[in-house]
Every structure is written in structure tokens, then in C-alpha cells.
Design an enzyme around this catalytic site. Structure first.
Site, mmCIF file in Angstrom:
data_model
loop_
_atom_site.group_PDB
_atom_site.id
_atom_site.type_symbol
_atom_site.label_atom_id
_atom_site.label_comp_id
_atom_site.label_asym_id
_atom_site.label_seq_id
_atom_site.Cartn_x
_atom_site.Cartn_y
_atom_site.Cartn_z
ATOM 1 N N HIS A 296 -3.524 -4.939 0.883
ATOM 2 C CA HIS A 296 -2.823 -5.442 2.074
ATOM 3 C C HIS A 296 -2.865 -6.970 2.119
ATOM 4 C CE1 HIS A 296 -2.150 -1.606 4.185
ATOM 5 N NE2 HIS A 296 -3.248 -1.229 3.572
ATOM 6 N N GLU B 251 -1.140 -8.923 3.752
ATOM 7 C CA GLU B 251 -0.832 -9.481 5.079
ATOM 8 C C GLU B 251 -2.082 -9.933 5.825
ATOM 9 O OE1 GLU B 251 -0.468 -6.343 4.148
ATOM 10 O OE2 GLU B 251 -0.842 -4.892 5.755
ATOM 11 N N CYS C 98 0.840 -1.196 0.000
ATOM 12 C CA CYS C 98 0.000 0.000 0.000
ATOM 13 C C CYS C 98 0.879 1.252 0.000
ATOM 14 C CB CYS C 98 -0.958 -0.040 1.197
ATOM 15 S SG CYS C 98 -2.384 0.997 0.936
HETATM 16 N N1 GLN Z 1 -1.599 6.826 2.988
HETATM 17 C C1 GLN Z 1 -1.863 6.075 1.804
HETATM 18 C C2 GLN Z 1 -3.271 6.286 1.278
HETATM 19 O O1 GLN Z 1 -4.132 6.725 2.001
HETATM 20 C C3 GLN Z 1 -1.570 4.608 2.002
HETATM 21 C C4 GLN Z 1 -2.471 3.957 2.997
HETATM 22 C C5 GLN Z 1 -1.951 2.641 3.534
HETATM 23 O O2 GLN Z 1 -0.779 2.318 3.432
HETATM 24 N N2 GLN Z 1 -2.818 1.855 4.124
HETATM 25 O O3 GLN Z 1 -3.560 6.025 0.143
#
Ligand code: GLN
Length: 545
Positions: free
Chosen positions: A508, A510, A381
């Protein structure tokens, strides 16, 4: 009708109540009893989504897009179920629902009170999960410790359940800590007696007491707890600290907890089959050659902030018969100078998710280090955003490229809100949460990891996206968009061609990794990393444990 197991905690928090709940689920599942799980969080936030990881640890995202407590991650990993928003209830949700009903006039001019209105709302959440899941047993964990002011309505609700659904359908389990006194070299049971007294004061008599301790618990202490707390001797279950959380179900089974629950709740059970679990634990406990993985993030002081990432790495390591030697690197440390010593021994680098500008430049330096030194890199992400920003800076020869999250006026906004999100922003709700489909590109590293599967569904929690305007430029420089939303509009996975394995994913992975089923991207990341030799390192010798 479902039966209920309510788990409360005493003495102190963080004694492993969540793992105990997850383990009870494992024991029941091993007897072919269907289970579902719910966590009650007494805080007034509606969900932990807006809390800092320093406050709350990781925010775990369910497939239906709920931002929940990290305990749900343990439930999913131990019981191998995919939970939903119904499995995390907070005081914030309960009070907002009650107040919304009051405003709607549902209570016909009555006075709204904690008992019965708040407690009824809580009990409805229990029933909703029971109905939707159709599970034979619902295990409910009350967050916090007995005696907390915020927890009172939840305790009152679980007390009422005994009468609502009948004594034989409810079991109360209390998890406490036995502190060790060095001076007298003994484990003390008094705090447990006090917390059980507190429970009884509000009308709950525990059926089972699970005693956490860093030391073996002598018979004498168990007898004392049984006597003073009025609990059957065999229902005082010792749970000493163990080297791996995955061992907890085996210990509880050995202490007879599985059979005890079956008897007390009169459940129809098969003979327990924990063979897969036993194999998992013996493999986890056997020493393996380590692989050094650097995790570069901004919340590294609090390991719980990356709970699922750490577990997913461990699952992938186990698949390759490797121990993960995790090097926690504070990204801000890398910003101060060009000292990459902390990354010198890393055979793989992972940059996990996060929000806000702090530590970002250190992560970008990390991505640059991984690209230049051909170190396997997995960006989750935010880690993908960082990888894209770095590659754009390198391609454009300008340090100005950025995400608009960190620099709103960058001339090269490679990561940005979508045009339609910008319009929506005033109305809020711009976060992409939960499962979304991703179409994989044949022959890419990502597609290979998923064994050639072409369409996968992965969990999201982010606001910004890859800016499509920059696709052609970066593609020409060697970036492959190996995963796209089915309409082709969103980049879900990207990777570099001239690199052993540098992959970033917008989702994600994970959250969906399981001990016996590592996530494909983690599995391949470790698969490549384990064979990387760092400068000065010896090639792996034949390893004999
Ligand atoms: N801050 C980034 C976004 O809002 C990534 C978010 C994250 O890593 N969960 O897109």
C-alpha cells in the site's frame, strides 16, 4: 519529561479534531519541538482491522504493522513522522490487557475497577509512548465526543494526568462546533457551553477552545465563549472551514495557537518556520489543469474509506502541477452491463485495496478496459490481484481464472494463499502486515519510479499472494515481475510490457506518501496519466490560471 496536550471533542463528531491535532503537531514541529501523537478510540474492538470501511473509513497501517485509525495517516502526513502501534489505543486493548492481568493474578485478589485499574492501564500507554518516542510533547486525541459512555475512562485518565505530571505540563484543548441558524443568521455558542460544562463536571477545565464553523466567527461569539467557559479570550481560537485541510496549521498559527501553547507549557521554542507549509498551501490553492483519475472500488460512497489514496493522488498531482479530478466509480455498476461511460474520460485508473467478492468482476472489467485502451493503471494490493486475474483470463482465454478469495475451486488460482499459509490458517494470523522489503528489477517501471533504488520497504495488509506456479505463463505473455521479496518467493510488484503504464503492487504505497514527497509509484502514475488524451478531448492548451 514529556509534556502532554490532550484534545477532546464536543457537540458533534467529524468536526476535524484529527486534523486539528495533526496541525498542532505541525506548529510545534515548525518551532523545532519534537512531538509524538496518540489516538484514543473508545470502541471495544481491539483495532479497526475487522471493521467495515463503511463503519470506520480507511484502516491505516503503520510501518510496524498495526491496523489503526485513519487519523494516524493525517498525523503522519502533517508531522512527517512514522508512527507505531503505540500511537493508537482502543478500549478493546485496554480492557483485554486488564482482564489478562487479572487472570494472571496480578491484582492479588483485589476487585478490578475502572478507577484505578482501567485508568492506570490507559495512563501507562501515555507513558510508554513518551518513553519510547522521547518527544518533548505528546499530543493525545480522545476519539468521540465528550459525554459518550465509552469515552468516560479515557477522560478520567486524562483528568488524573494533571495531578500525576503537574499542572504546568498538561494542556487541555477542546474542539467544538458552532452551528449556524439560518432563521436568525447567527452562530450559536450554547452547545459549546454545554459540552464544556460536561467536561468541567468530570473535572477538566479546557485551556483552549477551538471553534469549528462554516462561517466567520464574530468577536461577540468569542467573548461569550470566553466568559461562559472560563477560558482566556486569546485561547478561544476560531477555525472556519477551509478548502484544503493543509491550510489548517496556517490558520491556527495566525490565530496565535502556536505561541499560546509554547507559553502555557513553558516550552523552549525556536522561531516558527512554516515557509514550506505556506508554499505547499499556495500551490494547492492555485488552480491547475486537471487530470481525470477514475477510482474504481466498492466503498466509493464513503470517501473516507480511501482517505490515504485520495491524499497520495493529490500529492502526486501537486508534484506535476495538476489538480486531480477524481471520478468515483462504484465497481458493481460496471458489472451490470458493458457501460464504461464512467471510464470514458479517465486519463488514469486506480483500483485500490479491499476484501471480499462484492464488486470484483467490475474491477476485473476495469483492468481489462485499462489494458485494452492503454489507460495508465495503478493497482493497490487487491488492485494488483485484479490486474493479475484479468491478465490470466486474457492469456488463458478462460474466465475461470481467479483468486481463491473469490472462487475457492477455480482451476486457475493465480492469486492464492501460500502453501505454508494454508497450514497456518487454522492457527489464524495469516495476514501480512506492515513493512516488508522489496527488491526491484533494474530497468522496470517500478525501479525507474524509485529512481533506480534497488531495495525498498513498503507497508502491507493482505492475506493472499501471487501464485508462483503461474509466473512462467504470464511472463511469456508480457508480465514483468518488477518487485520481488529478497528471497524471490513473493511477487511484490508486477507490470505489463505492452502498455504505457500498468503496474500493480502487493503493498500500500498510499500510506507513506507525504504532501511534499509523493510516493514514487503515484508520482509516475500521474506523470504518465497527465499526458494521456481521451477520445474527444482536446490536447491541453497552454494554461493560464
Ligand atoms: N483481499 C486481498 C487479500 O487479503 C487484498 C487485501 C487488500 O487489498 N488490502 O490478500
Amino acid at each position: 519529561m514529556s509534556k502532554y496536550i490532550f484534545v477532546t471533542g464536543g457537540v458533534v463528531s467529524s468536526v476535524g479534531k484529527g486534523i486539528t491535532v495533526a496541525s498542532i503537531g505541525t506548529l510545534l514541529k515548525s518551532r523545532q519541538i519534537s512531538v509524538s501523537v496518540q489516538k484514543l478510540d473508545p470502541y471495544l474492538n481491539v483495532d479497526p482491522g475487522t471493521m467495515s470501511p463503511y463503519q470506520h473509513g480507511e484502516v491505516f497501517v503503520t510501518q510496524d504493522g498495526a491496523e489503526t485509525d485513519l487519523d494516524l495517516g493525517n498525523y503522519e502526513r502533517f508531522i512527517d513522522v512514522n508512527l507505531t502501534a503505540d500511537s493508537n489505543v482502543t478500549s478493546g486493548q485496554i480492557y483485554s490487557a486488564v482482564i489478562a492481568k487479572e487472570r494472571r493474578g496480578d491484582f492479588l485478589g483485589g476487585t478490578i475497577q475502572v478507577v484505578p485499574h482501567v485508568t492506570t492501564e490507559i495512563k501507562q500507554r501515555f507513558e510508554k509512548l513518551a518513553q519510547k518516542s522521547q518527544a518533548e510533547v505528546i499530543i493525545i486525541e480522545v476519539g468521540g465526543t465528550v459525554g459518550d459512555i465509552e469515552g468516560q475512562p479515557f477522560l478520567e485518565a486524562i483528568r488524573q494526568m494533571r495531578n500525576d505530571v503537574g499542572r504546568d505540563n498538561v494542556l487541555y484543548v477542546h474542539v467544538t462546533l458552532l452551528p449556524y441558524l439560518n432563521s436568525t443568521q447567527e452562530l450559536k455558542t450554547k452547545p459549546t457551553q454545554h459540552s464544556v460544562n460536561e467536561l468541567r463536571r468530570i473535572g477538566i477545565q479546557p485551556d483552549v477552545i477551538i471553534c469549528r464553523s462554516d462561517y466567520p466567527i464574530p468577536e461577540e461569539a468569542k467573548n461569550k465563549i470566553s466568559l461562559f467557559c472560563d477560558v482566556d479570550r486569546e485561547a478561544v481560537i476560531p477555525l472556519p472551514t477551509v478548502s484544503t485541510i493543509y491550510e489548517v496549521p496556517l490558520i491556527l498559527e495566525e490565530e496565535g495557537l502556536g505561541q499560546l501553547i509554547v507559553e502555557k507549557l513553558s516550552l523552549e521554542a525556536h522561531h516558527p518556520d512554516l515557509s514550506q507549509w505556506q508554499e505547499l498551501v499556495s500551490r494547492l490553492k492555485a488552480p491547475h489543469e486537471p487530470v481525470n483519475i477514475a477510482l474504481v472500488g466498492k466503498y466509493v460512497e464513503l470517501k473516507d474509506a480511501y482517505f490515504s489514496v485520495r491524499e497520495a493522488l493529490r500529492h502526486a498531482g501537486l508534484y506535476h502541477n495538476r489538480d486531480i479530478n477524481l471520478l468515483w466509480v462504484q465497481s458493481e455498476d460496471l458489472e451490470r452491463d458493458d457501460n464504461y461511460a464512467q471510464l470514458d474520460s479517465a486519463q488514469g485508473i486506480i483500483v485500490p485495496g479491499g476484501f471480499g467478492v462484492r464488486g470484483i468482476e467490475g474491477m476485473i472489467k476495469t483492468a481489462s478496459y485499462a489494458r485494452n485502451n492503454e489507460i495508465p493503471y495503478l493497482g493497490l494490493c487487491l488492485g494488483m490481484h485484479v490486474m493479475v486475474i484479468e491478465f490470466a483470463r486474457h492469456t488463458l482465454g478462460s474466465t475461470a481464472s481467479n483468486s481463491t478469495e473469490f472462487d475457492a475451486s477455480t482451476p486457475y488460482p493465480v492469486i492464492d494463499l501460500l502453501p505454508e499459509q494454508k497450514e497456518m490458517e487454522n492457527k489464524g494470523g495469516t495476514m501480512r502486515l506492515g513493512n516488508y522489503p522489496c527488491q526491484l528489477v533494474d530497468g522496470s517501471r517500478a525501479a525507474n519510479a524509485y529512481y533506480g533504488q534497488s531495495l525498498v520497504h513498503e507497508r502491507h495488509r493482505h492475506r493472499l499472494e501471487f501464485n508462483n506456479e503461474f509466473r512462467p505463463l504470464l511472463e511469456k505473455a508480457g508480465m514483468v515481475y518488477s518487485g520481488l521479496s529478497p528471497d524471490g518467493k513473493l511477487v511484490e510488484v508486477c507490470e505489463l510490457t505492452n502498455h504505457p503504464w500498468m503496474v500493480g503492487c502487493q503493498f500500500h504505497p498510499e500510506f507513506s506518501s507525504r504532501p511534499t514527497r509523493p510516493h514514487p509509484l503515484f508520482r509516475d502514475f500521474i506523470g504518465v496519466a497527465k499526458d494521456i488524451l481521451r477520445e474527444g478531448a482536446q490536447p491541453p492548451l497552454p494554461f493560464s490560471p
